[in-house]
Design an enzyme around this catalytic site. Structure first.
Site, mmCIF file in Angstrom:
data_model
loop_
_atom_site.group_PDB
_atom_site.id
_atom_site.type_symbol
_atom_site.label_atom_id
_atom_site.label_comp_id
_atom_site.label_asym_id
_atom_site.label_seq_id
_atom_site.Cartn_x
_atom_site.Cartn_y
_atom_site.Cartn_z
ATOM 1 N NE ARG A 1 -2.977 0.471 3.300
ATOM 2 C CZ ARG A 1 -2.296 0.376 4.465
ATOM 3 N NH1 ARG A 1 -1.394 1.277 4.816
ATOM 4 N NH2 ARG A 1 -2.540 -0.615 5.284
ATOM 5 C CE1 TYR B 1 -14.318 15.255 -14.340
ATOM 6 C CE2 TYR B 1 -13.906 14.920 -12.006
ATOM 7 C CZ TYR B 1 -14.276 14.421 -13.233
ATOM 8 O OH TYR B 1 -14.611 13.097 -13.356
ATOM 9 C CE LYS C 1 -10.680 11.749 -17.012
ATOM 10 N NZ LYS C 1 -10.933 12.923 -16.195
ATOM 11 C CG ASP D 1 -7.468 19.091 -12.317
ATOM 12 O OD1 ASP D 1 -6.789 18.530 -13.210
ATOM 13 O OD2 ASP D 1 -8.561 18.646 -11.919
#
Ligand SMILES: *Cc1c(COP(=O)(O)O)cnc(C)c1O
Length: 381
Positions: free
Chosen positions: A46, A98, A195, A170
Site C-alpha cells: 500500500r 471539474y 486521461k 489541476d
C-alpha cells in the site's frame, strides 16, 4: 533531458535480475525482510511498490518536479490534497470546475467543516476579496471544462505567495506536455492520469507532483494512511502510456486545430470554444503559458436545439458518445445531459453551457476521417 526522452526513460532502469527493458509488474502485496524491520525500502505494497515508484519518478520528471505521488484515481489525488486542511480552513476554487471535484468539495468535505468559495478567477480583485486569515489554498483548473476558459497561473500564484496560500493546479486538460504549473510557481500539479497520461482509455489513476519536501511528506503520509494508492498493473499501464505522450499530444493538437477551424466555418455551428483562436478571450494567456492549444473543443449549434445536439452526437460514427477525454480515440459528450446534468438549467446557461453545447476530445485518428465524420453528422440533423 528533453520531454520525449524523459517520457520514455525517466525513473526506469533495465530489470537488475533479467535485463528486461520494461519495468516489471511487481504483483506483490508484501516484501520479505532479512531481519525484523530490515528491508530494501519496501515493506508493504500500500505504501510502496517498485512499478509505482518508477511511474512516480517518470511523472515527476515530466512536470519538472522533485516528487511524484500516484493515487488510484484523480479524485483519490484530490482527496489527499484536501486532507492537508483542518476544519474551518478555506479554499478558493475556479468556478468552472471539474464536476467530480465540485461534488467532492460540496458533498463530502463541506461536511468536515472545510469552506469552499467558487469564483471567476479572471477577476483578480474578486480573488483577493475572498482571502482572509482562514484561507489556505487556491485550487485552479485551466483550461476549464467544458467552457475552455484559460486562467493566468502566474497572476494567481503571485496573489497566493503574498498570502502564504498553497496553489494547486489541476493540469489534466493540458497534460505536462502543454503546461507545467510548477515552473510557474504553483505548489502542486494534479492530474487525472486516466486521461492524457494513460492515454488509451484502459486505466483510472491520479497523480500529484510537487517540489516542496514538506508537502510531499504530508501527502505521502496521507496516501499510505488513507490507502487510495494504485496497484502495479495500473501503474504499468500508465508507465507504458507515457512513452508516447509527446507523440500523442502533437497529434491531438494538430487534429484539434483542424477540427476547431472546420467547426468555425460550418453554417450550422454557433460558437466554437478553443483557446487557439485569436478571438478567444484568453488567447494571449494560453499562448503565454501553454506550448500549444490541445485537442479539447466545445461548440454550440446556431439553432441551440437540445434535440439536434443529441441527434448530432448519435450521428457521429468515428467519435464515440462517452464521458472522459484524453484517449487516442475521439469522444463527444453532451454536458447538459451528461456531465453537467445536475446543474440547474438557468445556472448552466449563465455560464455559457447552453442546451446544444457539445464537447469533443479530439483523438489521434486521421484528420480527414474526423472532419468527414463531423460533416456527415451535421448534414444529417
Ligand atoms: C477526470 C478528471 C478528474 C477526476 O479524475 P478521475 O481519474 O476520473 O478520478 C479531475 N479533474 C479533471 C479536470 C478531470 O478531467
Amino acid at each position: 533531458m528533453k520531454f520525449g526522452t524523459k517520457a520514455i526513460h525517466a525513473g526506469q532502469e533495465p530489470d537488475p535480475t533479467t535485463g528486461a527493458i520494461m519495468t516489471p509488474i511487481y504483483q506483490t502485496s508484501t516484501y520479505v525482510q532479512e531481519a525484523p524491520g530490515q528491508h530494501k525500502g519496501y515493506a508493504y505494497a500500500r505504501g510502496k511498490n517498485p512499478t509505482r515508484v518508477a511511474l512516480e519518478k517518470c511523472l515527476a520528471a515530466l512536470e519538472n518536479a522533485k516528487h511524484g505521488l500516484c493515487f488510484s484515481s484523480g479524485m483519490g489525488a484530490a482527496d489527499a490534497v484536501i486532507k492537508l486542511l483542518r476544519p474551518g480552513d478555506e479554499v478558493i476554487a475556479t468556478d468552472d470546475l471539474y464536476g467530480g471535484t465540485y461534488r467532492m468539495f460540496t458533498k463530502v468535505f463541506a461536511n468536515y467543516g472545510i469552506v469552499f468559495h467558487f469564483i471567476d478567477m479572471h477577476d483578480l480583485d474578486l480573488v483577493k476579496s475572498k482571502i482572509n486569515s482562514k484561507t489556505k489554498m487556491l485550487w485552479l483548473e485551466t483550461p476549464t471544462n467544458p467552457m475552455m476558459k484559460i486562467i493566468d497561473i502566474q497572476e494567481l500564484v503571485a496573489i497566493a505567495k503574498i498570502n502564504s496560500l498553497i496553489t494547486l493546479v489541476d493540469n489534466t486538460f493540458a497534460s505536462p506536455y502543454l503546461q507545467n504549473p510548477l515552473d510557474m510557481g504553483a505548489d502542486i500539479a494534479m492530474h487525472s492520469a486516466t486521461k492524457y497520461l494513460g492515454g488509451h482509455s484502459d486505466v483510472v489513476m491520479g497523480a500529484l507532483m510537487t517540489n516542496n519536501d514538506s508537502l510531499y511528506e504530508q501527502l505521502a503520509f496521507i496516501a499510505n494512511s488513507c490507502g487510495a494508492t494504485p496497484g502495479p498493473m495500473d501503474s504499468f499501464l500508465v508507465l507504458r502510456g507515457l512513452k508516447t505522450l509527446h507523440l500523442r499530444m502533437k497529434a491531438h493538437c494538430s487534429n484539434g486545430a483542424a477540427v476547431a477551424k472546420f467547426l468555425k466555418s460550418h453554417p450550422k455551428v454557433g460558437k466554437v470554444y478553443w483557446p487557439g483562436f485569436e478571438d478567444h478571450p484568453n488567447h494571449l494567456v494560453a499562448k503565454k503559458q501553454m506550448k500549444d492549444f490541445g485537442g479539447m473543443i466545445s461548440f454550440t449549434l446556431k439553432s441551440d436545439s437540445f434535440e439536434e445536439a443529441s441527434k448530432l452526437a448519435q450521428n457521429l460514427e468515428v467519435f464515440s458518445l462517452a464521458e472522459s477525454l484524453g484517449g487516442v480515440e475521439s469522444l463527444v459528450g453532451h454536458p447538459a445531459s451528461m456531465t453537467h446534468a445536475s446543474i440547474p438549467r438557468e445556472e448552466r446557461i449563465k455560464t455559457g453551457l447552453v442546451d446544444s453545447l457539445l464537447r469533443l476530445s479530439v483523438g489521434v485518428e486521421d484528420e480527414e476521417d474526423l472532419i468527414n465524420d463531423l460533416k456527415q453528422a451535421l448534414e444529417a440533423i
